[in-house]
Design a protein around this motif. Structure first.
Motif, PDB file in Angstrom:
ATOM      1  N   VAL A  39       0.872  -1.177   0.000  1.00 48.18           N
ATOM      2  CA  VAL A  39       0.000   0.000   0.000  1.00 48.18           C
ATOM      3  C   VAL A  39       0.912   1.231   0.000  1.00 48.18           C
ATOM      4  O   VAL A  39       1.894   1.263   0.755  1.00 48.18           O
ATOM      5  N   SER A  40       0.583   2.203  -0.828  1.00 47.88           N
ATOM      6  CA  SER A  40       1.363   3.439  -0.880  1.00 47.88           C
ATOM      7  C   SER A  40       0.465   4.625  -0.532  1.00 47.88           C
ATOM      8  O   SER A  40      -0.705   4.661  -0.911  1.00 47.88           O
ATOM      9  N   VAL A  41       1.047   5.588   0.177  1.00 53.84           N
ATOM     10  CA  VAL A  41       0.266   6.746   0.596  1.00 53.84           C
ATOM     11  C   VAL A  41       1.196   7.953   0.740  1.00 53.84           C
ATOM     12  O   VAL A  41       2.371   7.799   1.098  1.00 53.84           O
ATOM     13  N   ALA A  42       0.668   9.124   0.461  1.00 50.31           N
ATOM     14  CA  ALA A  42       1.441  10.350   0.618  1.00 50.31           C
ATOM     15  C   ALA A  42       1.410  10.796   2.077  1.00 50.31           C
ATOM     16  O   ALA A  42       0.443  10.518   2.802  1.00 50.31           O
ATOM     17  N   GLY A  74      -1.629 -12.930   8.697  1.00 44.17           N
ATOM     18  CA  GLY A  74      -1.726 -12.576   7.293  1.00 44.17           C
ATOM     19  C   GLY A  74      -0.341 -12.503   6.685  1.00 44.17           C
ATOM     20  O   GLY A  74       0.674 -12.515   7.395  1.00 44.17           O
ATOM     21  N   GLY A  75      -0.271 -12.427   5.375  1.00 44.34           N
ATOM     22  CA  GLY A  75       1.006 -12.428   4.680  1.00 44.34           C
ATOM     23  C   GLY A  75       1.808 -11.148   4.815  1.00 44.34           C
ATOM     24  O   GLY A  75       2.992 -11.111   4.467  1.00 44.34           O
ATOM     25  N   GLY A  76       1.177 -10.109   5.329  1.00 44.47           N
ATOM     26  CA  GLY A  76       1.878  -8.843   5.539  1.00 44.47           C
ATOM     27  C   GLY A  76       1.665  -7.860   4.401  1.00 44.47           C
ATOM     28  O   GLY A  76       1.496  -8.251   3.242  1.00 44.47           O
ATOM     29  N   THR A  77       1.661  -6.588   4.762  1.00 45.80           N
ATOM     30  CA  THR A  77       1.514  -5.502   3.791  1.00 45.80           C
ATOM     31  C   THR A  77       2.628  -4.493   4.009  1.00 45.80           C
ATOM     32  O   THR A  77       2.815  -4.006   5.128  1.00 45.80           O
ATOM     33  N   LYS A  78       3.353  -4.190   2.959  1.00 43.12           N
ATOM     34  CA  LYS A  78       4.406  -3.188   3.050  1.00 43.12           C
ATOM     35  C   LYS A  78       3.805  -1.811   2.790  1.00 43.12           C
ATOM     36  O   LYS A  78       3.285  -1.547   1.693  1.00 43.12           O
ATOM     37  N   LEU A  79       3.856  -0.955   3.795  1.00 43.24           N
ATOM     38  CA  LEU A  79       3.362   0.407   3.651  1.00 43.24           C
ATOM     39  C   LEU A  79       4.504   1.313   3.224  1.00 43.24           C
ATOM     40  O   LEU A  79       5.514   1.433   3.930  1.00 43.24           O
ATOM     41  N   THR A  80       4.337   1.943   2.073  1.00 42.51           N
ATOM     42  CA  THR A  80       5.314   2.893   1.554  1.00 42.51           C
ATOM     43  C   THR A  80       4.756   4.301   1.661  1.00 42.51           C
ATOM     44  O   THR A  80       3.634   4.562   1.210  1.00 42.51           O
ATOM     45  N   VAL A  81       5.535   5.184   2.255  1.00 39.18           N
ATOM     46  CA  VAL A  81       5.154   6.594   2.346  1.00 39.18           C
ATOM     47  C   VAL A  81       5.872   7.338   1.228  1.00 39.18           C
ATOM     48  O   VAL A  81       7.101   7.403   1.205  1.00 39.18           O
ATOM     49  N   LEU A  82       5.094   7.864   0.316  1.00 38.03           N
ATOM     50  CA  LEU A  82       5.650   8.467  -0.902  1.00 38.03           C
ATOM     51  C   LEU A  82       6.423   9.747  -0.627  1.00 38.03           C
ATOM     52  O   LEU A  82       6.182  10.428   0.361  1.00 38.03           O
TER      53      LEU A  82
END
Lengths: 110, 119
Positions: free
Chosen positions: A10-13, A102-110
């Protein structure tokens, strides 16, 4: 055995809201817990009992759980929130007392 | 301060054995279920085993049943994981954690110890 499905990424600003989902069959009937893991560090509990926050976790972190989807919501995202996030349930009623991540979610901060 | 410190990891050949330890402090160890959770390199979290406060109940993920044994010594505030017949797929960082059974979450976690199974 029970399966929890998370999006890989998931990516978010910065300053926006991030939502990380965790899907499972009738997951709304279970208690869901969420962990944050930064590179090279141990996981840290950020949400338990679907929506409760441990002491020291910012109010920006919240959770919900209904139907077949649980959601971790991070408001006003900061660069320091970039991490892997895992959902987890415990089937205390089964003979095996299985714990599932769960398999995990990588959170990227743009 | 609650603290969990794992030790005993290292390099072992396939088919070999290793015993992990977890030293607990800062809380009443004998009052809590304890668990081992592992993480293969670059992969997600996988629960390995749980043990009840008095050691009377133990549960394992299917992939380690018959090979791994979880145990504890409440007098020494210590948790153990005896790992036998190790396979390459057991390579991982192994974390010990307190399991809060009112809801089934893990808090806190130790810093982990790396087990590498390779020839």
């Amino acid at each position: 055995s029970y399966v929890l499905t998370q999006p890989p990424s998931v990516s978010v600003a910065p300053g926006k809201t991030a939502r990380i989902t965790c899907g499972g069959n009738n997951i709304g009937s279970k208690s869901v817990h969420w962990y944050q893991q930064k590179p090279g560090q141990a996981p840290v509990l950020v949400i338990y009992y679907d929506s409760d926050r441990p002491s020291g976790i910012p109010e920006r972190f919240s959770g919900s759980n209904s139907g077949n989807t649980a959601t971790l919501t991070i408001s006003r995202v900061e660069a320091g929130d970039e991490a892997d996030y895992y959902c987890q349930v415990w089937d205390s009623s089964s003979d095996h007392r299985d714990v599932v991540f769960g398999g995990g979610t990588k959170l990227t901060v743009l | 301060e609650v603290q969990l410190v794992e030790s005993g990891g290292g390099l072992v050949q396939p088919g070999g054995s290793l015993r992990l330890s977890c030293a607990a402090s800062g809380f009443t160890f004998s009052s809590y279920w304890m668990s081992w959770v592992r993480q293969a390199p670059g992969k997600g979290l996988e629960w390995v085993a749980n043990i009840k406060q008095d050691g009377s109940e133990k549960y394992y993920v299917d992939s380690v049943k018959g090979r791994f044994t979880i145990s504890r010594d409440n007098a020494k505030n210590s948790l153990y994981l005896q790992m036998n017949s190790l396979r390459a797929e057991d390579t991982a960082v192994y974390y010990c954690a307190v399991m809060v059974t009112s809801g089934g979450w893990f808090d806190p976690w130790g810093q982990g110890t790396l087990v590498t199974v390779s020839s």
